[in-house]
Design a protein around this motif. Structure first.
Motif, PDB file in Angstrom:
ATOM      1  N   PHE A  75       0.843  -1.185   0.000  1.00 54.93           N
ATOM      2  CA  PHE A  75       0.000   0.000   0.000  1.00 54.93           C
ATOM      3  C   PHE A  75       0.880   1.237   0.000  1.00 54.93           C
ATOM      4  CE2 PHE A  75       0.428  -1.048   4.519  1.00 54.93           C
ATOM      5  CZ  PHE A  75       0.634   0.174   5.143  1.00 54.93           C
ATOM      6  N   ALA A  76       0.459   2.212  -0.795  1.00 52.28           N
ATOM      7  CA  ALA A  76       1.151   3.490  -0.871  1.00 52.28           C
ATOM      8  C   ALA A  76       0.225   4.532  -0.257  1.00 52.28           C
ATOM      9  CB  ALA A  76       1.450   3.851  -2.322  1.00 52.28           C
ATOM     10  N   VAL A  77       0.807   5.425   0.525  1.00 55.54           N
ATOM     11  CA  VAL A  77       0.036   6.474   1.182  1.00 55.54           C
ATOM     12  C   VAL A  77       0.518   7.811   0.652  1.00 55.54           C
ATOM     13  CG1 VAL A  77      -0.601   7.501   3.400  1.00 55.54           C
ATOM     14  CG2 VAL A  77      -0.161   5.032   3.250  1.00 55.54           C
ATOM     15  N   GLY A  78      -0.428   8.634   0.210  1.00 57.29           N
ATOM     16  CA  GLY A  78      -0.045   9.926  -0.328  1.00 57.29           C
ATOM     17  C   GLY A  78      -1.108  10.981  -0.117  1.00 57.29           C
ATOM     18  N   ALA A  84      -7.935  11.333  -8.302  1.00 56.23           N
ATOM     19  CA  ALA A  84      -6.896  11.558  -9.322  1.00 56.23           C
ATOM     20  C   ALA A  84      -6.385  10.205  -9.807  1.00 56.23           C
ATOM     21  CB  ALA A  84      -5.771  12.413  -8.752  1.00 56.23           C
ATOM     22  N   SER A  85      -7.273   9.433 -10.378  1.00 55.18           N
ATOM     23  CA  SER A  85      -6.972   8.042 -10.717  1.00 55.18           C
ATOM     24  C   SER A  85      -5.825   7.889 -11.720  1.00 55.18           C
ATOM     25  CB  SER A  85      -8.223   7.340 -11.229  1.00 55.18           C
ATOM     26  OG  SER A  85      -8.746   8.024 -12.345  1.00 55.18           O
ATOM     27  N   ALA A  86      -5.653   8.835 -12.622  1.00 49.22           N
ATOM     28  CA  ALA A  86      -4.569   8.727 -13.612  1.00 49.22           C
ATOM     29  C   ALA A  86      -3.211   8.729 -12.922  1.00 49.22           C
ATOM     30  CB  ALA A  86      -4.658   9.859 -14.619  1.00 49.22           C
ATOM     31  N   LEU A  87      -3.050   9.556 -11.906  1.00 47.54           N
ATOM     32  CA  LEU A  87      -1.784   9.593 -11.158  1.00 47.54           C
ATOM     33  C   LEU A  87      -1.592   8.321 -10.340  1.00 47.54           C
ATOM     34  CD1 LEU A  87      -1.871  13.274  -9.848  1.00 47.54           C
ATOM     35  CD2 LEU A  87      -0.390  12.344 -11.635  1.00 47.54           C
ATOM     36  N   ILE A  88      -2.652   7.857  -9.734  1.00 45.62           N
ATOM     37  CA  ILE A  88      -2.576   6.677  -8.865  1.00 45.62           C
ATOM     38  C   ILE A  88      -2.314   5.416  -9.680  1.00 45.62           C
ATOM     39  CG2 ILE A  88      -3.911   5.251  -7.267  1.00 45.62           C
ATOM     40  CD1 ILE A  88      -5.226   7.968  -6.354  1.00 45.62           C
ATOM     41  N   PHE A 107      -2.515  -1.239  -3.378  1.00 44.08           N
ATOM     42  CA  PHE A 107      -3.597  -0.431  -2.824  1.00 44.08           C
ATOM     43  C   PHE A 107      -3.073   0.976  -2.557  1.00 44.08           C
ATOM     44  CE2 PHE A 107      -4.293  -4.800  -1.826  1.00 44.08           C
ATOM     45  CZ  PHE A 107      -5.638  -4.996  -2.079  1.00 44.08           C
ATOM     46  N   TYR A 108      -3.874   1.968  -2.924  1.00 43.41           N
ATOM     47  CA  TYR A 108      -3.527   3.361  -2.624  1.00 43.41           C
ATOM     48  C   TYR A 108      -4.438   3.843  -1.503  1.00 43.41           C
ATOM     49  CZ  TYR A 108      -2.791   8.337  -2.856  1.00 43.41           C
ATOM     50  OH  TYR A 108      -2.502   9.638  -2.517  1.00 43.41           O
ATOM     51  N   ALA A 161     -10.746   2.955   4.692  1.00 45.25           N
ATOM     52  CA  ALA A 161     -10.067   2.768   3.406  1.00 45.25           C
ATOM     53  C   ALA A 161      -9.253   1.478   3.358  1.00 45.25           C
ATOM     54  CB  ALA A 161      -9.166   3.964   3.108  1.00 45.25           C
ATOM     55  N   ILE A 162      -8.961   0.895   4.524  1.00 48.79           N
ATOM     56  CA  ILE A 162      -8.170  -0.355   4.538  1.00 48.79           C
ATOM     57  C   ILE A 162      -9.010  -1.569   4.159  1.00 48.79           C
ATOM     58  CG2 ILE A 162      -6.598   0.578   6.287  1.00 48.79           C
ATOM     59  CD1 ILE A 162      -7.942  -1.470   8.295  1.00 48.79           C
ATOM     60  N   PHE A 163     -10.329  -1.431   4.142  1.00 49.12           N
ATOM     61  CA  PHE A 163     -11.224  -2.571   3.930  1.00 49.12           C
ATOM     62  C   PHE A 163     -10.866  -3.405   2.693  1.00 49.12           C
ATOM     63  CE2 PHE A 163     -15.181  -4.524   2.389  1.00 49.12           C
ATOM     64  CZ  PHE A 163     -15.464  -5.342   3.469  1.00 49.12           C
ATOM     65  N   PRO A 164     -10.665  -2.814   1.501  1.00 47.47           N
ATOM     66  CA  PRO A 164     -10.323  -3.653   0.335  1.00 47.47           C
ATOM     67  C   PRO A 164      -9.037  -4.453   0.531  1.00 47.47           C
ATOM     68  CG  PRO A 164     -11.021  -1.484  -0.384  1.00 47.47           C
ATOM     69  CD  PRO A 164     -10.859  -1.410   1.109  1.00 47.47           C
ATOM     70  N   LEU A 165      -8.025  -3.853   1.137  1.00 46.70           N
ATOM     71  CA  LEU A 165      -6.765  -4.562   1.378  1.00 46.70           C
ATOM     72  C   LEU A 165      -6.992  -5.709   2.365  1.00 46.70           C
ATOM     73  CD1 LEU A 165      -3.290  -2.978   2.003  1.00 46.70           C
ATOM     74  CD2 LEU A 165      -4.067  -4.911   3.308  1.00 46.70           C
ATOM     75  N   VAL A 166      -7.673  -5.439   3.457  1.00 47.56           N
ATOM     76  CA  VAL A 166      -7.935  -6.465   4.473  1.00 47.56           C
ATOM     77  C   VAL A 166      -8.746  -7.612   3.872  1.00 47.56           C
ATOM     78  CG1 VAL A 166      -9.172  -6.915   6.644  1.00 47.56           C
ATOM     79  CG2 VAL A 166      -7.695  -4.898   6.434  1.00 47.56           C
ATOM     80  N   GLU A 167      -9.762  -7.285   3.098  1.00 47.97           N
ATOM     81  CA  GLU A 167     -10.579  -8.323   2.463  1.00 47.97           C
ATOM     82  C   GLU A 167      -9.763  -9.145   1.474  1.00 47.97           C
ATOM     83  OE1 GLU A 167     -13.724  -9.510   3.159  1.00 47.97           O
ATOM     84  OE2 GLU A 167     -13.221  -8.293   4.911  1.00 47.97           O
ATOM     85  N   TYR A 168      -8.875  -8.492   0.738  1.00 42.10           N
ATOM     86  CA  TYR A 168      -8.006  -9.214  -0.198  1.00 42.10           C
ATOM     87  C   TYR A 168      -7.152 -10.233   0.553  1.00 42.10           C
ATOM     88  CZ  TYR A 168      -4.074 -10.288  -3.186  1.00 42.10           C
ATOM     89  OH  TYR A 168      -3.107 -10.965  -3.889  1.00 42.10           O
ATOM     90  N   VAL A 169      -6.520  -9.804   1.638  1.00 44.43           N
ATOM     91  CA  VAL A 169      -5.648 -10.693   2.415  1.00 44.43           C
ATOM     92  C   VAL A 169      -6.468 -11.847   3.010  1.00 44.43           C
ATOM     93  CG1 VAL A 169      -4.142 -10.870   4.416  1.00 44.43           C
ATOM     94  CG2 VAL A 169      -3.919  -8.926   2.860  1.00 44.43           C
TER      95      VAL A 169
END
Length: 175
Positions: A75-78, A84-88, A107-108, A161-169
């Motif tokens: 995961f990257a935090v910024g 700004a999906s094009a940058l992400i 995950f961003y 915002a962590i939900f998608p990452l946690v669910e993936y794991v």
């Protein structure tokens, strides 16, 4: 499993701790990660702040023994808004090899800016970027948003915002 993170201003630390709590595993700063902790982890989630398009600390973590096998998510935090999906979308291309793009989930997570905790060089870089954008006569909507973001310290981190990452794991653990 372990969550390893690199945090200069606290946003990545906050997210790593939330993820560690949700997955009931340790969250350890990369500078404090011991060889024993690394060796005993079967899966590693790595997180770091963004600086000049790079995920901080990722190049060092990928050099550890068996990193290619252990790294399951990054995961990257910024400060860039999720809109700004094009940058992400460029972040994995700019930070991962093609093999890593195939094997590591990305995950961003939106954090913010903390000028008070930021070092001299990153603060100077942001001021230079801001001045450069201010001088442009015709700015895109994305550039206008970046100028607004650079104005002052702010925190847009969100535990949800962590939900998608946690669910993936968790989905990997069910397999």
């Amino acid at each position: 499993m372990i969550v390893v993170y690199h945090s200069n201003t606290g946003f990545s630390r906050k997210y790593a701790q939330w993820i560690g709590n949700a997955l009931r595993c340790d969250a350890v700063e990369d500078k404090k990660l011991t060889t024993d902790q690394w060796n005993h982890a079967d899966k590693v989630i790595y997180g770091g702040g963004m600086m000049a398009g790079k995920i901080q600390g990722f190049s060092k973590i990928r050099q550890r023994p068996e990193a290619a096998r252990k790294l399951i998510a990054v995961f990257a935090v910024g400060a860039t808004p999720k809109e700004a999906s094009a940058l992400i979308e460029k972040i994995p291309q700019d930070n991962f090899t093609s093999e890593e793009q195939d094997s590591i989930a990305f995950f961003y997570l939106e954090g913010g800016l903390n000028y008070e905790k930021m070092g001299f060089l990153p603060r100077k870089m942001l001021k230079m970027m801001s001045r450069s954008l201010e001088k442009k006569h015709q700015r895109t909507a994305e550039e206008e948003e970046m100028l607004r973001i650079f104005e002052s310290s702010h925190d847009r981190s969100n535990e949800g915002a962590i939900f998608p990452l946690v669910e993936y794991v968790k989905s990997l653990e069910r397999k």
